[in-house]
Design a protein around this motif. Structure first.
Motif, PDB file in Angstrom:
ATOM      1  N   LYS A  84     -12.278  -5.889   5.833  1.00  0.00           N
ATOM      2  CA  LYS A  84     -11.771  -4.516   5.877  1.00  0.00           C
ATOM      3  C   LYS A  84     -11.461  -4.118   7.320  1.00  0.00           C
ATOM      4  O   LYS A  84     -12.204  -4.463   8.239  1.00  0.00           O
ATOM      5  CB  LYS A  84     -12.798  -3.552   5.283  1.00  0.00           C
TER       6      LYS A  84
ATOM      7  N   LEU B 146       3.646  -1.314   3.772  1.00  0.00           N
ATOM      8  CA  LEU B 146       3.097   0.029   3.612  1.00  0.00           C
ATOM      9  C   LEU B 146       4.251   0.982   3.315  1.00  0.00           C
ATOM     10  O   LEU B 146       5.236   1.019   4.047  1.00  0.00           O
ATOM     11  CB  LEU B 146       2.361   0.467   4.880  1.00  0.00           C
TER      12      LEU B 146
ATOM     13  N   ASN C 150       1.679 -10.464   5.155  1.00  0.00           N
ATOM     14  CA  ASN C 150       1.092  -9.199   4.717  1.00  0.00           C
ATOM     15  C   ASN C 150       2.044  -8.460   3.783  1.00  0.00           C
ATOM     16  O   ASN C 150       3.260  -8.657   3.822  1.00  0.00           O
ATOM     17  CB  ASN C 150       0.797  -8.302   5.925  1.00  0.00           C
TER      18      ASN C 150
ATOM     19  N   GLY D 107       0.865  -3.686   5.082  1.00  0.00           N
ATOM     20  CA  GLY D 107       0.032  -3.621   3.889  1.00  0.00           C
ATOM     21  C   GLY D 107      -1.143  -4.583   3.961  1.00  0.00           C
ATOM     22  O   GLY D 107      -1.565  -5.010   5.038  1.00  0.00           O
ATOM     23  N   GLU D 108      -1.650  -4.949   2.787  1.00  0.00           N
ATOM     24  CA  GLU D 108      -2.827  -5.825   2.702  1.00  0.00           C
ATOM     25  C   GLU D 108      -2.506  -7.234   3.193  1.00  0.00           C
ATOM     26  O   GLU D 108      -1.377  -7.725   3.046  1.00  0.00           O
ATOM     27  CB  GLU D 108      -3.301  -5.915   1.246  1.00  0.00           C
TER      28      GLU D 108
ATOM     29  N   LYS E  97      -7.541  -0.965   4.984  1.00  0.00           N
ATOM     30  CA  LYS E  97      -6.882  -2.019   4.214  1.00  0.00           C
ATOM     31  C   LYS E  97      -7.624  -3.339   4.397  1.00  0.00           C
ATOM     32  O   LYS E  97      -8.512  -3.466   5.252  1.00  0.00           O
ATOM     33  CB  LYS E  97      -5.439  -2.177   4.660  1.00  0.00           C
ATOM     34  N   ASN E  98      -7.241  -4.322   3.581  1.00  0.00           N
ATOM     35  CA  ASN E  98      -7.740  -5.681   3.748  1.00  0.00           C
ATOM     36  C   ASN E  98      -6.913  -6.371   4.826  1.00  0.00           C
ATOM     37  O   ASN E  98      -5.696  -6.545   4.665  1.00  0.00           O
ATOM     38  CB  ASN E  98      -7.628  -6.461   2.434  1.00  0.00           C
TER      39      ASN E  98
ATOM     40  N   LEU F 294       0.831  -1.197   0.000  1.00  0.00           N
ATOM     41  CA  LEU F 294       0.000   0.000   0.000  1.00  0.00           C
ATOM     42  C   LEU F 294       0.866   1.248   0.000  1.00  0.00           C
ATOM     43  O   LEU F 294       2.018   1.217   0.442  1.00  0.00           O
ATOM     44  CB  LEU F 294      -0.923   0.017   1.227  1.00  0.00           C
TER      45      LEU F 294
ATOM     46  N   TYR G 263       0.925   5.472   1.010  1.00  0.00           N
ATOM     47  CA  TYR G 263       0.296   6.529   1.802  1.00  0.00           C
ATOM     48  C   TYR G 263       1.183   7.772   1.709  1.00  0.00           C
ATOM     49  O   TYR G 263       2.397   7.693   1.854  1.00  0.00           O
ATOM     50  CB  TYR G 263       0.171   6.079   3.264  1.00  0.00           C
TER      51      TYR G 263
ATOM     52  N   TYR H 104      -5.637   4.706   7.778  1.00  0.00           N
ATOM     53  CA  TYR H 104      -5.963   4.191   6.446  1.00  0.00           C
ATOM     54  C   TYR H 104      -6.755   2.889   6.565  1.00  0.00           C
ATOM     55  O   TYR H 104      -6.752   2.232   7.601  1.00  0.00           O
ATOM     56  CB  TYR H 104      -4.693   3.964   5.624  1.00  0.00           C
TER      57      TYR H 104
END
Length: 388
Positions: free
Chosen positions: A227, A264, A261, A252-253, A156-157, A133, A135, A154
């Motif tokens: 989410k 970010l 994961n 991140g996701e 994210k999944n 992700l 940012y 933020y």
């Protein structure tokens, strides 16, 4: 019948490098690959099979440093008792035993293994990490100079909190995926000008895990993903520059296949400053001063990123003169001290003079001699010499 020399089969010299051996094999393997002869007559097919087997035998020996050394010393005799081993029968052009490099070759051309190659020993299931992700954070030059902490938020999944990311309803467990039989990957057939090739891809039913829930989680529907909103305080180091980024591992996701994961990445945007321009770790600013101040010299108040300081300028300071203030710039992010501040002098010519001021200026100008204008005198001396 005597066997052909392996170097001759691949068309290479005996001092060929590993890369040259592989390149020669790739080129020849594509030429004699049996799938190219699907519509050929039986004699052509048999010839292609024989050529391809020769290439395979040669490559298995020459691509292995130990086998190559034995071959260079003893020739084919080194393997007549089964030491090197051949390619095995074609068996529908798929039975190449332990030879897996051919799959790599066809993968480089077609994105997968060719006609069953490279999949003979079974593939290990692999799981993909979650997506990364991005940012963006905007800071001031002063914040960049000192370092700052920023609060970010933020969406994210993330892993489903009900099933902990397994996708299975708590207590129900998992079962082998029926589509890939637990392999996590499935074959897809691709038509090409050389025939049909099989590409091995991630199973879209289990996402590479090789297993699926016996009963899907009621919260995430079996995806293992939901989410989530993340809030975090990010420490931005002193000296960071516009366009640089920070990596937060694992922020991140979440992976849909049970992998780690993603990350970010915090991208830094430094606001444009009203006074300073940054060049690497140095700061540059222009200071306007009066004609009289530049002529007579004296103290000058200078803004720095950490506050104001006084600097003495010499009499006769010229327009565009640059003074360097040591270690008054930005800190280096790697700890190599600080940059400098460069102060450029801009002499401002007065405007909107009244009559009295004009007369005083004219009188002052008349009082000056050539010795008061070094640059002017030098320039006109050059002109005189130019037209002599």
């Amino acid at each position: 019948m005597a066997k052909k020399d392996y170097y001759e089969i691949l068309g290479i010299s005996k001092d060929a490098s590993e890369a040259e051996i592989k390149k020669a094999y790739r080129k020849a393997a594509m030429k004699y690959h049996p799938d190219k002869f699907t519509n050929a007559n039986e004699d052509e097919k048999k010839n292609a099979e024989a050529k391809f087997k020769e290439l395979n035998d040669a490559y298995q020996v020459l691509s292995d440093s130990q086998k190559r050394a034995q071959y260079d010393r003893f020739g084919h005799a080194a393997f007549e008792q089964g030491g090197a081993g051949g390619a095995g029968g074609f068996g529908g052009f798929g039975g190449f035993g332990d030879f897996e490099d051919l799959g790599d070759i066809f993968s480089s051309f077609f994105g997968g293994s060719g006609s069953g190659f490279g999949d003979q020993r079974g593939r290990r299931r692999t799981v993909q990490p979650g997506a990364d992700l991005r940012y963006s954070v905007e800071i001031t030059l002063e914040e960049a100079s000192k370092g700052v902490e920023k609060h970010i938020k933020y969406e994210k999944n993330g892993k489903c909190h009900t099933c902990s990311g397994t996708g299975a309803e708590p207590g129900s467990g998992m079962q082998t995926c029926s589509k890939c039989n637990g392999q996590g990957r499935v074959k897809q057939t691709q038509r090409t000008m050389l025939g049909n090739f099989e590409t091995v891809v991630e199973c879209d039913q289990c996402h590479g895990k090789g297993e699926v829930p016996k009963k899907k989680c009621s919260n995430c529907g079996g995806t293992g993903i939901e989410k989530e909103v993340v809030e975090k305080t990010v420490k931005i180091p002193a000296g960071i520059d516009d366009g640089q980024r920070l990596r937060l591992s694992g922020m991140g996701e979440a992976s849909p296949s049970g992998g780690p994961n993603g990350d970010l990445y915090i991208y830094i945007k430094v606001k444009q400053h009203s006074i300073f321009e940054r060049i690497d770790d140095d700061l540059v600013c222009e200071i306007p001063i009066s004609y009289a101040h530049a002529t007579l010299g004296g103290d000058l108040e200078i803004p720095t990123i950490e506050g104001k300081i006084k600097m003495k300028i010499p009499a006769g300071t010229q327009n565009g003169k640059v003074f360097r203030l040591k270690e008054k710039g930005m800190p280096n992010t790697r700890g190599y001290g600080r940059g400098d501040q460069l102060v450029k002098i801009v002499i401002e010519i007065p405007t909107n003079l009244n009559d009295s001021q004009k007369e005083l200026l004219k009188s002052f100008d008349k009082s000056l001699k050539d010795k008061n204008y070094n640059m002017k005198k030098t320039f006109f001396d050059k002109i005189k010499n130019l037209f002599v």
